[in-house]
Motif scaffolding. Sequence first.
Motif, mmCIF file in Angstrom:
data_model
loop_
_atom_site.group_PDB
_atom_site.id
_atom_site.type_symbol
_atom_site.label_atom_id
_atom_site.label_comp_id
_atom_site.label_asym_id
_atom_site.label_seq_id
_atom_site.Cartn_x
_atom_site.Cartn_y
_atom_site.Cartn_z
ATOM 1 N N LEU D 8 -1.342 -1.495 -5.554
ATOM 2 C CA LEU D 8 -1.037 -1.590 -4.126
ATOM 3 C C LEU D 8 -1.929 -2.625 -3.471
ATOM 4 C CD1 LEU D 8 -1.235 2.150 -3.047
ATOM 5 C CD2 LEU D 8 0.838 0.772 -3.113
ATOM 6 N N LEU D 9 -1.388 -3.359 -2.520
ATOM 7 C CA LEU D 9 -2.246 -4.229 -1.719
ATOM 8 C C LEU D 9 -3.215 -3.337 -0.943
ATOM 9 C CD1 LEU D 9 -2.492 -7.270 -1.333
ATOM 10 C CD2 LEU D 9 -1.152 -7.041 0.752
ATOM 11 N N ALA E 21 13.300 5.288 -12.621
ATOM 12 C CA ALA E 21 13.016 4.095 -11.809
ATOM 13 C C ALA E 21 13.439 4.329 -10.362
ATOM 14 C CB ALA E 21 13.734 2.873 -12.388
ATOM 15 N N GLU E 22 14.557 4.987 -10.195
ATOM 16 C CA GLU E 22 15.084 5.243 -8.845
ATOM 17 C C GLU E 22 14.171 6.207 -8.071
ATOM 18 O OE1 GLU E 22 19.076 7.074 -7.566
ATOM 19 O OE2 GLU E 22 19.558 5.622 -9.155
ATOM 20 N N LYS E 23 13.829 7.303 -8.716
ATOM 21 C CA LYS E 23 13.034 8.337 -8.043
ATOM 22 C C LYS E 23 11.603 7.853 -7.773
ATOM 23 C CE LYS E 23 16.124 11.598 -7.852
ATOM 24 N NZ LYS E 23 16.765 11.814 -6.544
ATOM 25 N N VAL E 24 11.042 7.119 -8.709
ATOM 26 C CA VAL E 24 9.688 6.597 -8.497
ATOM 27 C C VAL E 24 9.697 5.594 -7.339
ATOM 28 C CG1 VAL E 24 7.906 5.117 -9.502
ATOM 29 C CG2 VAL E 24 8.773 7.064 -10.799
ATOM 30 N N THR E 25 10.721 4.766 -7.286
ATOM 31 C CA THR E 25 10.823 3.793 -6.192
ATOM 32 C C THR E 25 10.890 4.512 -4.841
ATOM 33 O OG1 THR E 25 11.899 2.198 -7.642
ATOM 34 C CG2 THR E 25 12.218 1.878 -5.273
ATOM 35 N N ALA E 34 6.187 0.750 2.009
ATOM 36 C CA ALA E 34 6.650 -0.549 1.508
ATOM 37 C C ALA E 34 8.177 -0.545 1.432
ATOM 38 C CB ALA E 34 6.060 -0.818 0.132
ATOM 39 N N PRO E 35 8.814 -1.645 1.840
ATOM 40 C CA PRO E 35 10.274 -1.696 1.732
ATOM 41 C C PRO E 35 10.697 -1.762 0.266
ATOM 42 C CG PRO E 35 9.405 -3.817 2.443
ATOM 43 C CD PRO E 35 8.242 -2.873 2.402
ATOM 44 N N LYS E 36 11.846 -1.121 -0.018
ATOM 45 C CA LYS E 36 12.335 -1.004 -1.403
ATOM 46 C C LYS E 36 12.370 -2.357 -2.129
ATOM 47 C CE LYS E 36 15.162 2.407 -2.124
ATOM 48 N NZ LYS E 36 16.278 3.348 -2.379
#
Lengths: 61, 61, 61, 61, 61, 61
Positions: D8-9, E21-25, E34-36
């Motif tokens: 993360l930044l 990947a979807e759920k972690v995002t 943070a935007p997706k």
Amino acid sequence: MPFVTVELLEGRTMEQKRALAEKVTEAVEQTTGAPKERIHVFVKDIKKDEYAPSGIFVCDK
Amino acid sequence: MPFVTVELLEGRTMEQKRALAEKVTEAVEQTTGAPKERIHVFVKDIKKDEYAPSGIFVCDK
Amino acid sequence: MPFVTVELLEGRTMEQKRALAEKVTEAVEQTTGAPKERIHVFVKDIKKDEYAPSGIFVCDK
Amino acid sequence: MPFVTVELLEGRTMEQKRALAEKVTEAVEQTTGAPKERIHVFVKDIKKDEYAPSGIFVCDK
Amino acid sequence: MPFVTVELLEGRTMEQKRALAEKVTEAVEQTTGAPKERIHVFVKDIKKDEYAPSGIFVCDK
Amino acid sequence: MPFVTVELLEGRTMEQKRALAEKVTEAVEQTTGAPKERIHVFVKDIKKDEYAPSGIFVCDK
């Protein structure tokens, strides 16, 4: 993507790191064709008490 | 090459890390046949507020 | 934790890697005091066409 | 295993990181079937003077 | 940024990885703000002959 | 040291990677002053089924 990580022994100036990030980005752009805005460079300092070539820390040499 | 990275929870002394780097280098040398001068060891501290086993940071346990 | 990652140029036998993982685990156990069941070792092959010391891939030397 | 590293930044609060580690652990648990006690999350700050998207450090933008 | 790397023991299906990947995002998006489109997830298989918890490879257990 | 790792989406030719390793090495040499023989470059392919920007794998886009 592409992602570039450069690990350097601590001691370089911010000025050197700026030139490094810029030149490495250009090198990646020219040779892979990736557009500059997709190239991410990380420049990380490695401390002298965390790097041990031949098993001896740089801070002890 | 070989490169060895050891990640340790913060708190070990420099003395422990020196012994660690030396012993790990010997172990790599003996089992791979790589000469000592080509073995690079990195010993990195992981802070208690950046490592979360089971999703809970060590500093919160 | 501790976590140990060893990167090796491809070509070592599984037998060498077994000895490596065992000896490195012992070295970490003895010098840090971490119990064996908390030491995790990763042994990764680096291919000759992905490692370029001095800018020239090993497969081209 | 599984191991999850989040970079993360710098700038997020510890409170945000706690929620992050918890929610990511749940997401990994639900989708892979790995038990929570085997999921290890690392949350690492990337400093603004070590990350250079498009070759320019965030601290210089 | 943020970047997320998930290391899994080999054997999960592509379907599981897609859900992961979807759920972690989503978890990263909700907790960091943070935007997706700035969240990058890497899902890497670790082979049973490259991971040795307690110094013994998974393929040998 | 310095060590440089470049992660690329799979698909580049060996010819592109050779040029990449050479040019990146030159960029690091010129900006840090490190001699070429101490610069190590790693070029790693990231597969389309292991990289998920915005939570969706490249192979599914």
